[in-house]
Design a protein around this motif. Sequence first.
Motif, PDB file in Angstrom:
ATOM      1  N   UNK A  52      32.741  29.658  40.598  1.00  0.00           N
ATOM      2  CA  UNK A  52      33.827  30.346  39.899  1.00  0.00           C
ATOM      3  C   UNK A  52      33.657  31.850  40.144  1.00  0.00           C
ATOM      4  N   UNK A  53      34.756  32.582  40.208  1.00  0.00           N
ATOM      5  CA  UNK A  53      34.655  34.035  40.419  1.00  0.00           C
ATOM      6  C   UNK A  53      35.677  34.774  39.581  1.00  0.00           C
ATOM      7  N   UNK A  54      35.352  36.009  39.283  1.00  0.00           N
ATOM      8  CA  UNK A  54      36.348  36.968  38.777  1.00  0.00           C
ATOM      9  C   UNK A  54      36.888  37.580  40.064  1.00  0.00           C
ATOM     10  N   UNK A  56      39.428  39.215  41.562  1.00  0.00           N
ATOM     11  CA  UNK A  56      39.837  40.579  41.925  1.00  0.00           C
ATOM     12  C   UNK A  56      38.647  41.531  41.925  1.00  0.00           C
ATOM     13  N   UNK A  57      37.771  41.382  40.917  1.00  0.00           N
ATOM     14  CA  UNK A  57      36.608  42.269  40.870  1.00  0.00           C
ATOM     15  C   UNK A  57      35.582  41.884  41.932  1.00  0.00           C
ATOM     16  N   UNK A  60      36.471  43.489  45.072  1.00  0.00           N
ATOM     17  CA  UNK A  60      36.145  44.928  45.013  1.00  0.00           C
ATOM     18  C   UNK A  60      34.649  45.171  45.207  1.00  0.00           C
ATOM     19  N   UNK A  61      33.832  44.304  44.607  1.00  0.00           N
ATOM     20  CA  UNK A  61      32.376  44.473  44.737  1.00  0.00           C
ATOM     21  C   UNK A  61      31.922  44.183  46.169  1.00  0.00           C
ATOM     22  N   UNK A  82      33.458  34.627  50.747  1.00  0.00           N
ATOM     23  CA  UNK A  82      32.773  33.732  49.809  1.00  0.00           C
ATOM     24  C   UNK A  82      33.771  32.697  49.316  1.00  0.00           C
ATOM     25  N   UNK A 120      25.416  41.970  42.236  1.00  0.00           N
ATOM     26  CA  UNK A 120      26.573  42.644  41.626  1.00  0.00           C
ATOM     27  C   UNK A 120      27.911  41.922  41.738  1.00  0.00           C
ATOM     28  N   UNK A 121      28.021  40.866  42.532  1.00  0.00           N
ATOM     29  CA  UNK A 121      29.347  40.266  42.720  1.00  0.00           C
ATOM     30  C   UNK A 121      29.575  39.169  41.674  1.00  0.00           C
ATOM     31  N   UNK A 122      30.636  39.309  40.865  1.00  0.00           N
ATOM     32  CA  UNK A 122      30.860  38.342  39.780  1.00  0.00           C
ATOM     33  C   UNK A 122      31.332  36.978  40.274  1.00  0.00           C
ATOM     34  N   UNK A 123      30.344  36.200  40.711  1.00  0.00           N
ATOM     35  CA  UNK A 123      30.547  34.812  41.141  1.00  0.00           C
ATOM     36  C   UNK A 123      29.454  33.992  40.465  1.00  0.00           C
TER      37      UNK A 123
ATOM     38  N   UNK B   7      33.690  34.252  31.509  1.00  0.00           N
ATOM     39  CA  UNK B   7      33.434  33.420  32.697  1.00  0.00           C
ATOM     40  C   UNK B   7      32.233  32.501  32.470  1.00  0.00           C
ATOM     41  N   UNK B  47      26.577  41.520  31.378  1.00  0.00           N
ATOM     42  CA  UNK B  47      27.128  42.824  31.756  1.00  0.00           C
ATOM     43  C   UNK B  47      28.607  42.861  31.378  1.00  0.00           C
ATOM     44  N   UNK B  52      37.557  46.231  35.858  1.00  0.00           N
ATOM     45  CA  UNK B  52      36.878  45.838  37.105  1.00  0.00           C
ATOM     46  C   UNK B  52      35.788  46.787  37.561  1.00  0.00           C
ATOM     47  N   UNK B  54      31.812  48.073  36.405  1.00  0.00           N
ATOM     48  CA  UNK B  54      30.736  47.864  35.446  1.00  0.00           C
ATOM     49  C   UNK B  54      30.657  49.052  34.491  1.00  0.00           C
ATOM     50  N   UNK B  70      30.395  39.473  31.843  1.00  0.00           N
ATOM     51  CA  UNK B  70      29.880  38.951  33.108  1.00  0.00           C
ATOM     52  C   UNK B  70      28.443  38.480  32.950  1.00  0.00           C
ATOM     53  N   UNK B  71      28.245  37.162  32.816  1.00  0.00           N
ATOM     54  CA  UNK B  71      26.874  36.641  32.727  1.00  0.00           C
ATOM     55  C   UNK B  71      26.144  36.912  34.049  1.00  0.00           C
ATOM     56  N   UNK B  73      24.970  36.865  37.549  1.00  0.00           N
ATOM     57  CA  UNK B  73      25.770  36.242  38.610  1.00  0.00           C
ATOM     58  C   UNK B  73      24.895  35.329  39.476  1.00  0.00           C
ATOM     59  N   UNK B  74      25.524  34.368  40.132  1.00  0.00           N
ATOM     60  CA  UNK B  74      24.755  33.429  40.962  1.00  0.00           C
ATOM     61  C   UNK B  74      25.528  33.039  42.211  1.00  0.00           C
ATOM     62  N   UNK B  75      26.145  34.032  42.838  1.00  0.00           N
ATOM     63  CA  UNK B  75      26.846  33.766  44.089  1.00  0.00           C
ATOM     64  C   UNK B  75      25.877  33.660  45.254  1.00  0.00           C
ATOM     65  N   UNK B  76      26.424  33.418  46.432  1.00  0.00           N
ATOM     66  CA  UNK B  76      25.597  33.342  47.634  1.00  0.00           C
ATOM     67  C   UNK B  76      25.267  31.915  47.997  1.00  0.00           C
TER      68      UNK B  76
END
Lengths: 156, 76
Positions: A52-54, A56-57, A60-61, A82, A120-123, B7, B47, B52, B54, B70-71, B73-76
């Motif tokens: 899940x992602x925000x 738009x932000x 930007x990140x 992503x 830093x990326x809200x995902x 989220x 956070x 948009x 921080x 914003x909890x 994050x755990x992307x990648x």
Amino acid sequence: MNERLFMITDKPVSIEDVVKKVMRPEAGAVTTFAGTVREWTNGKRTLFLQYEAYVSMAEKMLEQIGAEIREKWPETKVAITHRIGKLDIGDIAVVIAVSSPHRNDAYEANRYAIERIKQIVPIWKKEHWEDGTEWVGNQLGTKAYPTGKPEGEDLP
Amino acid sequence: MITLLFFAHLQEAVGEGRIVLSNVPETVKELKQEVENRYHIDLKQVMVAVNEEYARDDQTLQPGDIVAFIPPVSGG
């Protein structure tokens, strides 16, 4: 093919498409990183992941990470895609491509990009195990919070 | 009014991804306290992004702001 260098998509990601965005005559090196969905983590089996992602932000990140890389490695060009939504084992979650005149900058900038994404990326990703689900918690993406929030050693 | 976005596990805990708050707390810190009390959630490691970007706890809020929780994050 979408030409945006930094994007979030709910469609499968093609490594080739992301690489093409950074190809140029000045480049003598292109590094690519692909983050994929792992089936086994410390003996525990993942069935699938939900990202899940925000959006738009997050885009930007990703652009901000691109700007940071341009400052540190001025001769590089970066593209990052992503994916979000439901991903199965082996699916590609993220692709980072960096081109540069020489290989060293391309390797270093690529590594920098994935580390910054995890900061830093809200995902967010939700693990779907055989016996339940968990939102993955910390910024390195290695710790789950079974109760949905940090506890004990994770508290400041 | 301001708009709040939640989220991941926070969205599940609150039960909504988007909530419109009629009052405007003065700072991010005050808003966090209000949200923690109202929804019984812990925002210690969360956070906050205002429009948009921080934001720190002492940032002041304006009517119309979009505030995202914003909890880690755990992307990648």
